[in-house]
Structures are given as structure tokens and as C-alpha cells.
Design an enzyme around this catalytic site. Sequence first.
Site, PDB file in Angstrom:
ATOM      1  CE  LYS A 285      -5.132   1.383   4.545  1.00 10.97           C
ATOM      2  NZ  LYS A 285      -5.805   1.069   3.267  1.00 10.97           N
TER       3      LYS A 285
ATOM      4  CB  ALA B 117     -38.789  -3.792   2.974  1.00  9.09           C
TER       5      ALA B 117
ATOM      6  CE  LYS C 102     -22.686  -6.153   5.373  1.00  8.89           C
ATOM      7  NZ  LYS C 102     -22.577  -7.008   4.216  1.00  8.89           N
TER       8      LYS C 102
ATOM      9  CG  ASP D 207      -2.159   0.819   1.006  1.00  6.00           C
ATOM     10  OD1 ASP D 207      -3.242   0.232   0.805  1.00  6.00           O
ATOM     11  OD2 ASP D 207      -2.053   2.069   0.992  1.00  6.00           O
TER      12      ASP D 207
ATOM     13  CE  LYS E  10     -16.767   1.232  -5.217  1.00 13.51           C
ATOM     14  NZ  LYS E  10     -16.235   0.347  -6.228  1.00 13.51           N
TER      15      LYS E  10
ATOM     16  CB  CYS F 129     -19.902  -2.564  -2.840  1.00 12.66           C
ATOM     17  SG  CYS F 129     -18.368  -2.823  -1.957  1.00 12.66           S
TER      18      CYS F 129
ATOM     19  CG  ASN G  90     -21.923  -5.601  -6.256  1.00  7.75           C
ATOM     20  OD1 ASN G  90     -22.164  -6.691  -5.736  1.00  7.75           O
ATOM     21  ND2 ASN G  90     -20.889  -4.862  -5.915  1.00  7.75           N
TER      22      ASN G  90
ATOM     23  CE  LYS H 108     -17.898  -6.484  -7.163  1.00  2.84           C
ATOM     24  NZ  LYS H 108     -17.723  -7.064  -5.875  1.00  2.84           N
TER      25      LYS H 108
ATOM     26  CB  THR I 162     -15.510  -3.387  -8.331  1.00  2.00           C
ATOM     27  OG1 THR I 162     -15.652  -4.411  -7.365  1.00  2.00           O
ATOM     28  CG2 THR I 162     -16.756  -3.327  -9.199  1.00  2.00           C
TER      29      THR I 162
HETATM   30  C1  UGA Z   1     -21.861  -6.127  -1.628  1.00  2.58           C
HETATM   31  C2  UGA Z   1     -22.182  -7.498  -2.257  1.00  2.58           C
HETATM   32  O1  UGA Z   1     -23.211  -8.132  -1.492  1.00  2.58           O
HETATM   33  C3  UGA Z   1     -20.938  -8.381  -2.281  1.00  2.58           C
HETATM   34  O2  UGA Z   1     -21.215  -9.593  -2.941  1.00  2.58           O
HETATM   35  C4  UGA Z   1     -19.815  -7.635  -3.035  1.00  2.58           C
HETATM   36  O3  UGA Z   1     -18.614  -8.372  -3.055  1.00  2.58           O
HETATM   37  C5  UGA Z   1     -19.550  -6.303  -2.342  1.00  2.58           C
HETATM   38  O4  UGA Z   1     -20.773  -5.532  -2.327  1.00  2.58           O
HETATM   39  C6  UGA Z   1     -18.474  -5.593  -3.116  1.00  2.58           C
HETATM   40  O5  UGA Z   1     -18.719  -5.255  -4.265  1.00  2.58           O
HETATM   41  O6  UGA Z   1     -17.365  -5.466  -2.612  1.00  2.58           O
HETATM   42  P1  UGA Z   1     -21.575  -5.239   0.890  1.00  2.58           P
HETATM   43  O7  UGA Z   1     -21.504  -3.873   0.281  1.00  2.58           O
HETATM   44  O8  UGA Z   1     -20.555  -5.641   1.896  1.00  2.58           O
HETATM   45  O9  UGA Z   1     -21.510  -6.366  -0.266  1.00  2.58           O
HETATM   46  O10 UGA Z   1     -22.980  -5.369   1.606  1.00  2.58           O
HETATM   47  P2  UGA Z   1     -24.380  -6.051   1.298  1.00  2.58           P
HETATM   48  O11 UGA Z   1     -24.578  -7.146   2.251  1.00  2.58           O
HETATM   49  O12 UGA Z   1     -24.546  -6.333  -0.135  1.00  2.58           O
HETATM   50  O13 UGA Z   1     -25.359  -4.850   1.699  1.00  2.58           O
HETATM   51  C7  UGA Z   1     -25.398  -3.645   0.946  1.00  2.58           C
HETATM   52  C8  UGA Z   1     -26.493  -2.743   1.425  1.00  2.58           C
HETATM   53  O14 UGA Z   1     -27.779  -3.291   1.102  1.00  2.58           O
HETATM   54  C9  UGA Z   1     -26.519  -2.512   2.940  1.00  2.58           C
HETATM   55  O15 UGA Z   1     -26.770  -1.149   3.185  1.00  2.58           O
HETATM   56  C10 UGA Z   1     -27.671  -3.365   3.417  1.00  2.58           C
HETATM   57  O16 UGA Z   1     -28.267  -2.863   4.579  1.00  2.58           O
HETATM   58  C11 UGA Z   1     -28.620  -3.272   2.232  1.00  2.58           C
HETATM   59  N1  UGA Z   1     -29.573  -4.403   2.140  1.00  2.58           N
HETATM   60  C12 UGA Z   1     -29.105  -5.669   1.906  1.00  2.58           C
HETATM   61  C13 UGA Z   1     -30.936  -4.176   2.227  1.00  2.58           C
HETATM   62  O17 UGA Z   1     -31.389  -3.016   2.427  1.00  2.58           O
HETATM   63  N2  UGA Z   1     -31.796  -5.224   2.113  1.00  2.58           N
HETATM   64  C14 UGA Z   1     -31.371  -6.501   1.894  1.00  2.58           C
HETATM   65  O18 UGA Z   1     -32.215  -7.406   1.782  1.00  2.58           O
HETATM   66  C15 UGA Z   1     -29.990  -6.723   1.789  1.00  2.58           C
END
Ligand code: UGA
Length: 429
Positions: free
Chosen positions: A35, A252, A320, A30, A263, A260, A208, A204, A121
Site C-alpha cells: 500500500k 427507508a 452506498k 502503514d 460494526k 461503520c 453512529n 462517536k 473508532t
Molecule cells: C457513517 C456515519 O454517517 C459517519 O458520520 C461516520 O463518520 C462513519 O460512519 C464512520 O464511523 O466512519 P458511512 O458508513 O460512510 O458513515 O455511511 P452512511 O452515510 O452513514 O450510511 C451508512 C448506511 O446507512 C448505508 O448503507 C446507507 O445506505 C444506509 N442509510 C443511510 C439508509 O439506509 N438510510 C438513510 O436514511 C441513510
Amino acid sequence: MKVAIVGAGYVGLVSGACFAELGNNVICVDNDDKKVSSLKRLKIPIYEPGLEELIKKNVRLGKLSFTTNVAQAVRSSTVVFIAVGTPPKENGEADLTGIENVARSIARAMNSYRLIVEKSTVPVETGQWVKHTIEINKKKGIPFDVASNPEFLREGSAIGDFFNPDRIVIGVESEKAESVLRELYSGIDAKILVTDIKSAELIKHASNSFLALKISFINAVSKICEMAGADVERVAEGMGLDRRIGRSFLNAGIGFGGFCLPKDLDAFINISKKLGYSFELLEAVKKVNDLQKEDFIRKIESNLWNIKDKTIAVLGLAFKPDTDDMRFAPSIDIINTLQKHGAKIRVFDPKAMGRARKIFKGVTFCRDVYEAARSSDCLIVITEWSEFKQIDFKKLKKLLKHPLIVDGRNIYDPQKLKRLGFKYISIGR
Ligand code: UGA
């Protein structure tokens, strides 16, 4: 195998620690001195369950190390992963300057065959540019391959996702690249899908964006449930039992956040436009997501009458549970709007308070749920941390000025809360 990972951010660090755990020799690079020096002292910059233990163990075993020197890492490795950030530009397009700079540095350091793998990504066609950049910057006659190996880790469960993935996608142009990557992942029991580089890149973004679409779909259905007097939780359950649909990502709430989904959705819309397709469907996904936050504010307002001078207790700030990540967290827009309306805000999050202190001004940071609730006119739930599901409602009721809960994540049972004397507002039920 000897592996270099350039970019010790979320993806780089987790992948580095996990590849080391699989028995490889990993060097994480990095350009952030601070870091790297804290990583060398085993201070981990992010909270991710299990990561600290994994890093400490593999550093002690001599399998994992950290450096700021790309050239040294490239020279001592056969496989070089690019895992630097691709942050959004103002127009939503992914900023790929970091990828270009790293590709150039890798090319200049190469003294024999290297496999360069995109893990960040990136929009489709980035692989071509990485290949071109390496070609024009490397010494003549040195062979190399470029591959795409997108990451599907979720924050909060990244280590488990790495070792038990639904699939491993590798986009390659040569048998050699394929066999190196197959060997690297040989310790993991999962389907390996081999494609061309462009298809891997697209998998990818499309994945997403589809997850975002699923969330916006159920959020739109939640509005209809509210209007018709139905229960979105039951609707999601009924839909999810259809194996073609599936129950996950049909929760919901106040919409998706994080670094992720928002973006990547923007970047996918953008690259589609560049290629000549106007992805209206994904524009609608974004719009529903924004409306969901506005609607949550409206729910608070319609139950408090005036927001001005009211005290609001906020449970959860991270985008989350099980992470301290505040990037694009829905809590930011929601709290800023409530403050603009004149509310006093008291907050608690089990892990994200440190990061949140740098973001919010004029907010009272509390020790726990109960301190946040003390003398508040209303309690709102923004992140569904499991510890919020086990709160002592009797104690809470005594502390709140009014027993009003507006839940943006549907974590409580409406009947139970009604019985306990709360006015409970949730999403789509
Ligand atoms: C997401 C993807 O799920 C991963 O597969 C991917 O690798 C990652 O992005 C990435 O591109 O690096 P992440 O951003 O860690 O993972 O979180 P998620 O679990 O996907 O949640 C994303 C958002 O959706 C959160 O704010 C969560 O609260 C919301 N969410 C998720 C909902 O509002 N409802 C749901 O049913 C699920």
C-alpha cells in the site's frame, strides 16, 4: 504543524490529505508495504471523490508523504494520530490489538513531548489503555498527552465533511493538548466541542448507533405503511419537517451496511454489556436491519413465484453510492441468498465491480445497466447511484424479459413507472 498519522486506511488517508491541505506537514504510516509503495507512486487504494487530486497535489507540494516506518514518523512529528482499524471480533467486540501495537511503537520511538490522538473508532475507556501502554513503554521522563478526536466523515463525501463538519470533538486531559488540537483545526470554521476523553469516545459510538436507530425506525415504519397502504416517503417528509427530528437518515430501504454503522453498533452493545448495561434498544435496531434484507428477498420471491432458474439484474453493489466500498454491503447477503435459491445473477455497479469480483462467485459482471437487464426476469436496485435515476425506461423495458423492478432504495416514482407499464415494487409505499 508536523503531523504523523498511523494507519493509511480510509480515515487515516482522508485525514492525512486534508491536514496537509490545511498547510501542515503530514506523514502517513502503514505497515502494508504494498500500500505504501503504491501510495508513493500516487496510486490511491480507495475510491473517494476528490481524494486522488488532494493527495497528488500535497505530495507534489512536499506536504504529504508515506512510510512504513512508525519510529521515523513519530520522531519527526509533534502530533501523532492513531487511525488503524478496529475490526469486529466474532462476538461483535472491537479488536483493539492494532491500537495497542501502535501505542507501543509510538512510545518506544518518542524522544520528546508528543500528543497522541485516537482517531480510530474505539470503545469508551480505550484512551486509558493507550495512556497506560505509552506510560510503560516510553523512556523515563518524556512527557506526553493522550487525546480523543473521533472522526465523523461519511464515505463518498469525506473531503467535504472534513472541511465543513457539523462539529469537531476533542477529548483532552490537559490545556496543552487542547491548544495543540485547536491550532491544528484553526483553518476550519466549525464548533469545537471540548470534553474529557471518555465522553469523546462515547460521542462517536452513540452518534453512529443513533444514526442506525433512525434508519431502523423508518424501516419499521415502512412496514406499517405497507400494511396500512400509506407512503413512507411522505411520512418521513412530515416527520423530518420537525426540527427536533430532521429529515436526514430517514430513508427507508434495505437497511444500513458499510464498515461503520453495523460494526459500531455491535461494539457499543458489547462495551455497554461489559460495563453492566444491556442495550436492548440497539439489539432491536440490529434485528430490524436484518429483517429488512429478508423482507426484500420475500418481495422478489412473491413477484417471481419461484426464484430458481430466474435471471435477476442487480443495480448497485457498494454499500452506498459514490464509494467502491463493499464491506458489509447489503448486496452481499442479498445476492448470496438469491443464488442459494437458484437465481442467475447479472450485476452492474459504477465503481465497485473490481472489489465485487473478489467477493461473488458465479455472477455475471456487466458493462452497464442495460447489459445487466438483458433477458432478465426482474431488475432490483440495491444502491442508489445517481446514474440509475436517469435510465432510459423504454430501452430497459425492451431488454427485460418481464417489466418488473424491485427497488430497495425508493429511487423511482411509482406513478411514472406504472404509466410506463412496469410492475414496480418499492419499500413502504
Ligand atoms: C457513517 C456515519 O454517517 C459517519 O458520520 C461516520 O463518520 C462513519 O460512519 C464512520 O464511523 O466512519 P458511512 O458508513 O460512510 O458513515 O455511511 P452512511 O452515510 O452513514 O450510511 C451508512 C448506511 O446507512 C448505508 O448503507 C446507507 O445506505 C444506509 N442509510 C443511510 C439508509 O439506509 N438510510 C438513510 O436514511 C441513510
